[in-house]
Design a protein around this motif. Sequence first.
Motif, mmCIF file in Angstrom:
data_model
loop_
_atom_site.group_PDB
_atom_site.id
_atom_site.type_symbol
_atom_site.label_atom_id
_atom_site.label_comp_id
_atom_site.label_asym_id
_atom_site.label_seq_id
_atom_site.Cartn_x
_atom_site.Cartn_y
_atom_site.Cartn_z
ATOM 1 N N GLU A 156 6.457 3.790 63.709
ATOM 2 C CA GLU A 156 6.925 3.948 62.342
ATOM 3 C C GLU A 156 8.254 3.237 62.123
ATOM 4 O O GLU A 156 8.501 2.673 61.046
ATOM 5 C CB GLU A 156 7.057 5.441 62.005
ATOM 6 N N GLN A 159 7.631 -0.464 61.760
ATOM 7 C CA GLN A 159 7.051 -0.733 60.445
ATOM 8 C C GLN A 159 8.121 -0.627 59.366
ATOM 9 O O GLN A 159 8.173 -1.439 58.429
ATOM 10 C CB GLN A 159 5.921 0.266 60.169
ATOM 11 N N ALA A 160 9.008 0.393 59.510
ATOM 12 C CA ALA A 160 10.068 0.563 58.520
ATOM 13 C C ALA A 160 11.037 -0.618 58.527
ATOM 14 O O ALA A 160 11.515 -1.064 57.474
ATOM 15 C CB ALA A 160 10.818 1.876 58.772
ATOM 16 N N GLU A 162 10.330 -3.714 59.328
ATOM 17 C CA GLU A 162 9.667 -4.852 58.706
ATOM 18 C C GLU A 162 9.684 -4.701 57.181
ATOM 19 O O GLU A 162 9.948 -5.640 56.439
ATOM 20 C CB GLU A 162 8.228 -4.954 59.218
ATOM 21 N N GLN A 163 9.397 -3.484 56.728
ATOM 22 C CA GLN A 163 9.424 -3.255 55.290
ATOM 23 C C GLN A 163 10.829 -3.440 54.725
ATOM 24 O O GLN A 163 11.011 -3.946 53.616
ATOM 25 C CB GLN A 163 8.916 -1.842 54.980
ATOM 26 N N THR A 164 11.843 -3.038 55.517
ATOM 27 C CA THR A 164 13.224 -3.182 55.067
ATOM 28 C C THR A 164 13.598 -4.654 54.908
ATOM 29 O O THR A 164 14.262 -5.046 53.934
ATOM 30 C CB THR A 164 14.172 -2.490 56.048
ATOM 31 N N ARG A 165 13.180 -5.500 55.874
ATOM 32 C CA ARG A 165 13.483 -6.933 55.772
ATOM 33 C C ARG A 165 12.825 -7.535 54.535
ATOM 34 O O ARG A 165 13.448 -8.303 53.782
ATOM 35 C CB ARG A 165 13.002 -7.662 57.044
ATOM 36 N N ALA A 166 11.563 -7.191 54.295
ATOM 37 C CA ALA A 166 10.870 -7.722 53.120
ATOM 38 C C ALA A 166 11.530 -7.240 51.822
ATOM 39 O O ALA A 166 11.721 -8.009 50.866
ATOM 40 C CB ALA A 166 9.392 -7.312 53.151
ATOM 41 N N GLU A 167 11.906 -5.925 51.820
ATOM 42 C CA GLU A 167 12.538 -5.378 50.617
ATOM 43 C C GLU A 167 13.897 -6.021 50.378
ATOM 44 O O GLU A 167 14.291 -6.280 49.228
ATOM 45 C CB GLU A 167 12.672 -3.853 50.767
ATOM 46 N N ARG A 170 13.414 -9.418 48.824
ATOM 47 C CA ARG A 170 13.011 -9.297 47.422
ATOM 48 C C ARG A 170 14.201 -8.911 46.544
ATOM 49 O O ARG A 170 14.393 -9.447 45.443
ATOM 50 C CB ARG A 170 11.915 -8.233 47.300
#
Length: 447
Positions: A156, A159-160, A162-167, A170
Motif C-alpha cells: 500500500e 502504491q501511495a 506512486e499515486q503521490t508522484r502522479a498527483e 498534476r
Amino acid sequence: MVETAGGGPGDGTAEVLDRPLPDGVRRRVVQIVSDGFGLLTVTELPAQLRQYARFAPNRRAKFAGNAMAAALETDALFRQRIGEKFREAQPELSGALDSGSPPPAADPLDVAAAAYVLRATGWVKLVTAAGEEAQRADAERADEESRAELERLRAELDQAREQTRAETERLRVEAESAKREAESLHRKLRAALSDVKRGEAALRKVRGEIEALRAEGHAQLSAAESESRRLKARLGEVEAALEATRRAAREGRSVEDMRVRLLLDTMLDAAQGLRRELALPPVSVRPAETVDAVEPGRMTPKDIAARALSENDPAILDQLLALPQAHLVVDGYNVTKTGYPQMPLEKQRLRLLGQLSALAAQTGAEVTCVFDGAELAAPVLLAPPRGVRVLFSKPGVTADELIRQLVRAEPPGRPVIVASTDREVADGVARAGARPVASAVLLKRLS
C-alpha cells in the motif's frame, strides 16, 4: 509446578495445578462435562447443577460452563462420575492416559482435558504443556498475521508513493495554469478598481444631496407629527372627559335608583313580615297587656335568656337568612381552608359553591361568594351554580377589600351577613353595618 497433598507417589489426584486452566483446555473440559452431564441422573448431580439438568447440551455448555467447571474442581465424586462416563465414551484415550503414554497423534488440548477430568498421573504436566503449546501456536499465528500485514502495508505504501508522484505532477501543471490565469485576472481587477473609485466618488456626491433633502423632509415631518400628536392628545382628553361625565351621570343615577329600590323592597318585606307576625284579633289585645310583667304560668325573662343561642350555633345563621331581603357574603378561601384545606383549590371552590347553591335554594336569600384572584395561576373557567354569585378580586385588590366594597354598596337597613373568620374583615364589615359570622358556623350549617 506439581505439589502433593495427601496422596502417594504416582497418584494423579494428589497433583495440584498452580495456575488457571488454559482457555483451550477449559473449553474441552466443559464440553466433556456437558457430554457426561446428560448421562447422569438428577440425584447424581451436585445441587448447584440440578437446575441445568433439562438444558440441551449446547445451552448447558453456554450457560452452565462456569458452574460445571467449578463443580468438577471441588466435587471429587462428581468428577469421578464424569470420568466414568468419559471412559465409556473414549476407552482408547482413557486407557492410554492410565498407562502413562498418551497417543502422540492426539490433539494436545483433548489429551490435557481428558487427563484433567480423569486425574491421570502427570495430568498437571499435560495441562501445562497443552497451555504452552496453545500459546506457542497463538504466537506463531500472530507472527504470521503480522508478517502478512507488514507486506500488505508495504504494498500500500508503494502504491501511495506512486499515486503521490502522479498527483504532484498534476498539481504542478494546474498551479502553472492557475498562475497565468491569476495574472490575467489581476490586470482586469486593477482596471475594475479604477472604475469603482470613479463610481464611488460620484455616489458620495449623490448621497450628500439625498441626505440634505432627507434631513429637510424629516424636519418638516417631525413638525407635522408633533402638531398632530398635540391635537390628538387634546381631542382624547376632551372625549375622555365627556365620556367620564356621561358615565358618572348614568352610573350615579342607576346605582342610586337600585339602592333606593332595594331598600324600599327590604322595608316592604320587613313590614309585611311584621304585619303577618303581629296580625292578632283586635279583641284579644288590651292596653294592659302591653305592660311588661310576669304572669303566673308564663316564662320569665330568665327563661328566655336561657333559650338564647350560642355564637357558634348554626341556627343563628338560619335566623339571619330568614330576614327579608337578606344578603349572605362568603369569604370563599377563608371558609374552604377552615373546613377542608387539604383539597386542591379547584375542588375547594366546587365543593363550597355546590353547598351554597343548596343553601340559597333552601332559604331564598341572595348569596355572593368572593375568592381572592391572587390565588389563581390562570383564569378560571367556571359556571356559577344556580342562586350563587361568584366574584374574584382584580389584580392588586384582595378578597377582603372586595367584601368591604360589597358591604358598602348595600343601602343602610338591608340585612347583610358576612361569613369569615378573618378578624379584620369581621370588624370592618361590622362597622359598615353588616353582621359577621364565623366560617365554622357556616360550615356546620352546610354540613
